[in-house]
Design a protein around this motif. Structure first.
Motif, PDB file in Angstrom:
ATOM      1  N   ILE A 139      -8.013  11.226  -8.589  1.00 44.16           N
ATOM      2  CA  ILE A 139      -6.587  11.471  -8.365  1.00 44.16           C
ATOM      3  C   ILE A 139      -6.385  12.155  -7.010  1.00 44.16           C
ATOM      4  O   ILE A 139      -5.456  11.819  -6.257  1.00 44.16           O
ATOM      5  CB  ILE A 139      -5.986  12.313  -9.515  1.00 44.16           C
ATOM      6  N   ALA A 140      -7.277  13.074  -6.673  1.00 41.65           N
ATOM      7  CA  ALA A 140      -7.182  13.744  -5.371  1.00 41.65           C
ATOM      8  C   ALA A 140      -7.364  12.736  -4.239  1.00 41.65           C
ATOM      9  O   ALA A 140      -6.660  12.779  -3.224  1.00 41.65           O
ATOM     10  CB  ALA A 140      -8.231  14.847  -5.270  1.00 41.65           C
ATOM     11  N   ILE A 141      -8.296  11.808  -4.423  1.00 43.67           N
ATOM     12  CA  ILE A 141      -8.544  10.780  -3.406  1.00 43.67           C
ATOM     13  C   ILE A 141      -7.296   9.934  -3.193  1.00 43.67           C
ATOM     14  O   ILE A 141      -6.905   9.629  -2.064  1.00 43.67           O
ATOM     15  CB  ILE A 141      -9.732   9.887  -3.822  1.00 43.67           C
ATOM     16  N   VAL A 142      -6.689   9.570  -4.291  1.00 44.94           N
ATOM     17  CA  VAL A 142      -5.486   8.745  -4.242  1.00 44.94           C
ATOM     18  C   VAL A 142      -4.389   9.468  -3.459  1.00 44.94           C
ATOM     19  O   VAL A 142      -3.743   8.888  -2.574  1.00 44.94           O
ATOM     20  CB  VAL A 142      -5.043   8.446  -5.690  1.00 44.94           C
ATOM     21  N   CYS A 143      -4.170  10.736  -3.773  1.00 42.40           N
ATOM     22  CA  CYS A 143      -3.113  11.497  -3.094  1.00 42.40           C
ATOM     23  C   CYS A 143      -3.423  11.631  -1.608  1.00 42.40           C
ATOM     24  O   CYS A 143      -2.552  11.423  -0.758  1.00 42.40           O
ATOM     25  CB  CYS A 143      -2.970  12.877  -3.731  1.00 42.40           C
ATOM     26  N   GLU A 144      -4.662  11.951  -1.302  1.00 40.98           N
ATOM     27  CA  GLU A 144      -5.051  12.120   0.094  1.00 40.98           C
ATOM     28  C   GLU A 144      -4.893  10.811   0.868  1.00 40.98           C
ATOM     29  O   GLU A 144      -4.416  10.796   2.007  1.00 40.98           O
ATOM     30  CB  GLU A 144      -6.511  12.605   0.162  1.00 40.98           C
ATOM     31  N   SER A 145      -5.289   9.707   0.253  1.00 42.59           N
ATOM     32  CA  SER A 145      -5.224   8.409   0.925  1.00 42.59           C
ATOM     33  C   SER A 145      -3.783   8.036   1.260  1.00 42.59           C
ATOM     34  O   SER A 145      -3.491   7.545   2.353  1.00 42.59           O
ATOM     35  CB  SER A 145      -5.832   7.327   0.034  1.00 42.59           C
ATOM     36  N   LEU A 146      -2.890   8.243   0.296  1.00 41.77           N
ATOM     37  CA  LEU A 146      -1.487   7.891   0.529  1.00 41.77           C
ATOM     38  C   LEU A 146      -0.903   8.753   1.648  1.00 41.77           C
ATOM     39  O   LEU A 146      -0.110   8.275   2.467  1.00 41.77           O
ATOM     40  CB  LEU A 146      -0.684   8.055  -0.763  1.00 41.77           C
ATOM     41  N   GLN A 147      -1.320  10.012   1.676  1.00 39.61           N
ATOM     42  CA  GLN A 147      -0.905  10.894   2.780  1.00 39.61           C
ATOM     43  C   GLN A 147      -1.355  10.330   4.115  1.00 39.61           C
ATOM     44  O   GLN A 147      -0.594  10.258   5.068  1.00 39.61           O
ATOM     45  CB  GLN A 147      -1.543  12.278   2.601  1.00 39.61           C
ATOM     46  N   ARG A 148      -2.637   9.960   4.154  1.00 40.22           N
ATOM     47  CA  ARG A 148      -3.221   9.481   5.413  1.00 40.22           C
ATOM     48  C   ARG A 148      -2.484   8.251   5.931  1.00 40.22           C
ATOM     49  O   ARG A 148      -2.338   8.052   7.134  1.00 40.22           O
ATOM     50  CB  ARG A 148      -4.707   9.146   5.212  1.00 40.22           C
ATOM     51  N   LEU A 149      -2.043   7.390   5.006  1.00 40.14           N
ATOM     52  CA  LEU A 149      -1.341   6.181   5.432  1.00 40.14           C
ATOM     53  C   LEU A 149       0.106   6.474   5.809  1.00 40.14           C
ATOM     54  O   LEU A 149       0.771   5.631   6.401  1.00 40.14           O
ATOM     55  CB  LEU A 149      -1.379   5.126   4.319  1.00 40.14           C
TER      56      LEU A 149
END
Length: 435
Positions: A139-149
RNA sequence: GUGGCUGUAGCUCAAUGGCGGAGCACCUCACUGUGGAUGAGGGGGUUGUGGGUUCGAGUCCCAUCAGCCACCCCA
């Protein structure tokens, strides 16, 4: 002549599109690598029996094919093939095993916005641990990835399959009718609470049970508040209580991993369709514009067991590349990709063509991306092409330059032009590109 | 898979049942050592495809293909 047509629901990705698509997948893969995920890729074609019985009703959407007497199908997602390959290679991989895979999957749906018959997903899974830390990590990866994009407004919705089962039990819904209940409440966002209640009753759920379910799925607020309210409804159900404790642990770990509270929320109505999920489930959505979920995932502890004597607990998810891409185009997000070729080497005349090609070769050997003309032409035409093809610099080696041992370097961003010594050209070009 | 809407140049869109156009983009030239600007010129279309009605169809009808929307479901 054959009409150049592509099959419905399948699209070609031209260079303009691929630049952004590649940017998206590179960005996502970069995040996954930093969390220690390794790439594991499987074929697009599987034996039909590998895919059958794993995904629920949507099995009718499988693209089936036959080769000789082999009954085959195109993969519907990358999760079921992962389970197969893990079961066959468990000894080699070492648990826990963290994998990602980028590739196409196929579903025979009628095309619509955000839905294609061929679509790319970036799948990531953690195999071999049932710890809530693993659920929290994805879930943390998902949140971080969406931020990065750049999807600052995206929210990750989180729920738990066993909480839904508990709700069905506590509301007195028969086990066989439960799947139907999940399907209906999952539509809450789309059709509203009244419609959900109506459809529940229509499907045979008692008015009393429907009211209970509607109260439950209306819960909202901070995770602690929602969990406490869930507990008071489901407290008597042992399995649901365990699921609540699990979900609480996951949420606590998500916070520990540094995820901002506003980027995720508990969503009691979230069910998700795939039948192999057994625990925590989640998806990410954007309020505007509408595009369905940008990714979806959850825990599936029994899927690998369908291919092996021993099951392995696994949690994973998949980014929907088509949806991310379509949204980023629509919202004009991402880099502009104006200059993606380092240099264009012009050809002044037939006599000077060999030296221009040598020049290009030297630059390429230094690692630069270099285009050349394919023959002499008016310099204006060549500059125009260089600009159109996205070159940052244009190099000219004409008769005057040849006799002075110079190369002209023109910066196509500014129009400024400066000579550089022929034998220092690589360094000069590299230096120009830095600015 | 079911229902509805749409389909005209590379893109965005005009054209009352009566000669298929515009803007942008593209190509050439003005400009034989210098792109973006400007000007002049040019290429582009079996109006998604196939039938039908009509003296005549981009326009009306049927079928088909594709896209969009709603179901179903999902990334």
């Amino acid at each position: 002549m054959i009409t150049p047509r592509s099959y419905k629901g399948m699209r070609d990705h031209l260079p303009d599109a691929m630049r952004l698509r590649r940017y998206i997948t590179d960005t996502l893969i970069d995040v996954l690598r930093r969390y220690g995920f390794e790439e594991l890729s499987t074929p697009i074609v599987e034996y039909a029996e590998t895919l059958e019985g794993k995904i629920g009703e949507d099995e009718k959407l499988l693209f089936r094919l036959q080769f000789g007497s082999d009954q085959l199908a195109l993969r519907y997602d990358q999760t079921v093939p992962l389970a197969r390959v893990i079961a066959a290679n468990e000894g080699k991989l070492g648990m826990p095993f963290k994998r990602y895979a980028l590739g196409q999957s196929y579903r025979g749906e009628r095309q619509q916005r955000g839905r294609y018959r061929e679509f790319w997903q970036l799948d990531a899974d953690i195999v071999g641990v049932d710890s809530p830390v693993a659920d929290a990590e994805v879930i943390a990866i998902v949140c971080e990835s969406l931020q990065r994009l750049g999807f600052a407004g995206a929210r990750v919705l989180i729920n738990h399959r066993e909480i839904l089962s508990g709700l069905a039990r506590v509301a007195g819904v028969e086990a066989e009718a439960a799947a139907n209940v999940y399907r209906i409440i999952d539509k809450l966002d789309k059709i509203g609470l009244d419609q959900v209640r109506e459809q529940l009753v229509q499907s045979g759920v008692s008015a009393d049970a429907a009211a209970k379910i509607c109260d439950f799925i209306s819960l909202e607020g901070a995770p602690d508040t929602v969990l406490a309210a869930m507990q008071s409804t489901l407290g008597d159900d042992e399995a649901a209580s365990a699921a609540l404790a699990n979900l609480r642990a996951i949420i606590e770990n998500v916070a520990l991993l540094g995820v901002a509270p506003e980027s995720y929320t508990l969503s009691p109505a979230l069910a998700r369709g795939l039948s192999y999920y057994t625990g925590c489930v989640f998806e990410a959505v954007l309020a505007e514009p509408p595009m369905g979920s940008l990714l979806g995932g959850g825990r599936y502890d029994n899927l690998i067991g369908m291919f092996s004597k021993r099951s392995l607990p696994t949690v994973g998810f998949a980014f929907g590349i088509e949806r991310l891409y379509d949204l980023m185009v629509e919202l004009k997000m991402g880099p502009t990709f104006e200059r993606f070729i380092d240099a264009y080497v012009t050809i002044f005349s037939p006599e000077l063509e060999p030296e221009s090609l040598r020049l290009a070769s030297e630059l390429r050997a230094a690692g630069l991306s270099v285009l050349t003309a394919y023959g002499p032409a008016r310099l204006g035409t060549q500059f125009s092409e260089a600009d159109r093809k996205g070159a940052t610099l244009a190099l000219v080696y004409g008769p005057d330059d040849a006799s002075a041992n110079l190369v002209q370097i023109k910066d196509l961003r500014t129009g400024a032009q400066e000579p550089a010594a022929r034998d220092q050209i690589v360094a000069a070009v590299q230096q120009k590109l830095q600015t």
